[in-house]
Scaffold this active site. Structure first.
Site, short mmCIF file in Angstrom:
data_model
loop_
_atom_site.label_atom_id
_atom_site.label_comp_id
_atom_site.label_asym_id
_atom_site.label_seq_id
_atom_site.Cartn_x
_atom_site.Cartn_y
_atom_site.Cartn_z
N HIS A 157 27.25 75.72 77.38
CA HIS A 157 27.71 77.11 77.29
C HIS A 157 26.58 78.11 77.51
CE1 HIS A 157 26.28 77.23 73.02
NE2 HIS A 157 26.15 78.51 73.30
N ASP A 174 29.61 69.95 74.93
CA ASP A 174 28.77 71.12 75.23
C ASP A 174 27.34 70.65 75.51
OD1 ASP A 174 27.87 73.70 75.50
OD2 ASP A 174 27.95 74.19 73.36
N SER A 188 21.29 78.76 70.33
CA SER A 188 22.14 77.84 71.09
C SER A 188 21.34 77.02 72.08
CB SER A 188 23.21 78.63 71.84
OG SER A 188 24.18 79.14 70.98
#
Length: 622
Positions: A406, A462, A568
């Site tokens: 992502h 992910d 992230s």
């Protein structure tokens, strides 16, 4: 209202005051008398109502009132702002009184519905609303900071921007940013917009229907499926191309490779697959419904007495078995996870003992500054223009970097980066300063995103690989992390065991510009306990898969910590007490807010996807 607001003297009080003035020898009143005269007096609707606090119903429901009069009744700026937003929206409904009362209660919509304060949290097409405080799946431009009086609670429908279609919400469907809700209209037998449920299959599948599942990741599968998830036909296993590709593979001889049917001969945690026509080495996964089987449940219940002794410093040796082909993977695996400034000097960093002791006892918010060289595999994913930190990542060899998919591809946030958009900065400690002679800046040759990455629903799988244009030289500050094998994953990924998250993300959850105290000056580190899967699942409405795990402190544990925006893609690592090496068990993936009670950070399960990593590297590593 009918009378004039200001200083007033009711009949008897005025007469008494006049008599006092006439018979007094003094022109001026004593202070106590003056205060009694200057005290504001309200009109009485009932006996002795003069001495009561402001009555909101009398002031603003029975008659028209001003903001000042509402404030006088509520005696709070915040409460008055909230009430006034509803009152101005309901003003057109002054008569009849019951309609205005219903409008002020907020359970129906008047006009544009800016007054609505009810608990409807489903859009007109049946999509569940996204929490107003959440940034997933959509980044709201409207929130409780930009619209403090709009009552943006939970995921209830509201109309903070006076939309002409009435109350609305951001949705939990990544493909539908926002949508209006069907709200009852005040005083009428109708709704703001009609319900128009979507056809089956188009909505977010939060609770998929149960069907018979395939056990053991399809290793015993004998079906006739022969097409990949992308619709490509499988090559026959006996074809010259497939034979050449499988010649040096460690396939299980018990798995019968029949015709061109999907099979799982190498124990891939992703399940059955096959070779496909195209570039040499092309393969694809096939779509089956697999039974959920936690890795930690397959091979053990955690560490045993031997590991306790290892933690206590008695025995900590175990031969490390390499997994990747160095011809395609590059160098660094044999020496992975042994930090030049710590393990190689027989030194501990200041918080690793907490991790090791947790194995016996069974975005970084509330973190602390990392020591220099503490996380030499940490990578900063950097956007070239405009120049900005995008995400974290991790170095797994001198050629390959691992991150979250992502960070590279997420259409709801307009993310679709190519190799030319990005670079990586390796060996960094400072967030903004260029660290001459320490950090290395590398360009990317190619990005590889997992073909079954599910950005539309729950960020399943992910994960992404990035190949560097040139190998990076290792140093005291640049060193690769290990990827876990099954035994390591099974022994360490236990509820209560702590892992470590590092990153340059926000220090706190905020809607304001990321400046000042909101961002760290150097790399942050926090140790977090792994959470039981049932607790993870119960903490969110989003569907959790076995390609994820969650970590964080529970509300009653007295400690805090979480990853936050900007972290992230970074690593969740654990140190093995068997060989003193650091392993990347997870990738920072998603969470609902930062460090919120009852909410946890979710991480991509690296071991589950390790075979995909191997296949990509074998295919594109040369």
């Amino acid at each position: 209202m009918a009378h004039v607001r200001g200083l007033q003297l009711p009949g008897c009080l005025a007469l008494a005051a006049l008599c006092s003035l006439v018979h007094s020898q003094h022109v001026f009143l004593a202070p106590q008398q003056a205060r009694s005269l200057l005290q504001r007096v309200r009109r009485a609707n009932t006996f002795l109502e003069e001495v009561r606090k402001g009555n909101l119903e009398r002031e603003c429901v029975e008659e028209t009132c001003s903001y000042e009069e509402a404030f006088e009744a509520l005696e709070s700026s915040t409460a008055t702002d909230v009430f006034w937003a509803k009152y101005t929206a309901c003003e057109t409904a002054r008569t009849p009184r019951d309609k205005l009362a219903a409008c002020l209660e907020g359970n129906c919509a008047e006009g544009l519905g800016t007054n609505y304060r009810g608990h409807v949290n489903i859009t007109r097409s049946g999509i569940e609303c996204q929490l107003w405080r959440s940034r997933y799946p959509h980044k709201p431009e409207i929130n409780s900071t930009t619209h403090p009086g709009a009552d943006l609670q939970e995921n209830f429908c509201r109309n903070p921007d006076s939309s002409t279609t009435g109350p609305w919400c951001y949705t939990t469907d990544p493909t539908v940013r926002r949508q209006e809700c069907s709200i009852p209209v005040c005083g009428q037998d109708q709704v703001t917009v009609a319900m128009t449920p979507r056809s089956e299959g188009s909505s977010v599948n939060l609770s998929p229907p149960l069907e018979q599942c395939v056990p053991d990741r399809g290793q015993q599968y004998q079906g006739r499926l022969a097409v990949t998830t992308h619709g490509l036909p499988c090559l026959a296993w006996a074809s010259a191309q497939a034979k050449a590709l499988s010649k040096h593979q460690d396939f299980n001889s018990a798995v019968q490779l029949v015709e061109n049917f999907c099979r799982n001969p190498d124990g891939d945690e992703e399940g059955v697959w096959c070779y496909v026509a195209g570039k040499p080495g092309d393969f694809g996964y096939c779509d089956l419904n697999y039974c959920e089987e936690a890795v930690e449940e397959e091979t053990g219940d955690g560490l045993d007495e031997d590991s306790d002794r290892a933690i206590e410093g008695r025995t900590a040796t175990s031969e490390y078995q390499t997994f990747f082909n160095p011809r395609t993977f590059g160098s660094g695996e044999a020496d992975c996870g042994l930090r030049p400034l710590f393990e190689k000097k027989s030194l501990e960093d200041k918080t690793e003992r907490e991790l090791l002791e947790s194995y016996i006892d069974g975005r970084i918010v509330e973190g602390s500054d990392a020591e220099i060289g503490m996380s030499p595999w940490q990578v900063m994913l950097f956007r070239k223009s405009p120049q900005e930190l995008l995400c974290g990542a991790s170095l797994i060899s001198d050629r390959w970097v691992l991150t979250a998919a992502h960070c590279l591809l997420y259409p709801p946030w307009d993310k679709n980066f190519t190799e030319n958009d990005l670079l990586v900065r390796i060996g960094k400690h400072s967030r903004t300063r260029y660290e001459r002679n320490i950090e290395k800046i590398s360009m990317l040759e190619k990005i590889y995103i997992h073909p079954r990455y599910n950005w539309r629903e729950n960020l399943d799988r992910d994960i992404a690989l990035m190949k560097l244009k040139k190998p990076v030289a290792f140093s005291d500050y640049i060193h690769p992390v290990c990827l876990p094998d099954r035994e390591t994953a099974a022994s360490l990924l236990q509820a209560g065991y702590k892992g470590r998250v590092t990153g340059w993300g926000n220090l706190k959850e905020t809607w304001t510009a990321n400046v000042g105290k909101g961002q760290p000056s150097v790399l942050q580190v926090v140790n977090l306990p792994i959470v039981e899967r049932p607790v993870c699942k119960d903490s969110t409405r989003i569907r959790i898969t076995d390609n994820m795990f969650c970590a964080g402190y529970k509300p009653d544990e007295g400690k805090r910590g979480d990853a936050c925006e900007g972290d992230s893609g970074g690593p969740f690592v654990m140190k093995s007490p068997f060989n003193n090496r650091w392993y990347q068990m997870g990738i920072v993936s998603w969470g609902e807010g930062c460090d919120r009670d009852g909410k946890y950070g979710f991480y991509t399960h690296v071991f589950r996807l390790k075979k995909w990593i191997q296949k990509v590297i074998d295919q594109f590593g040369e």
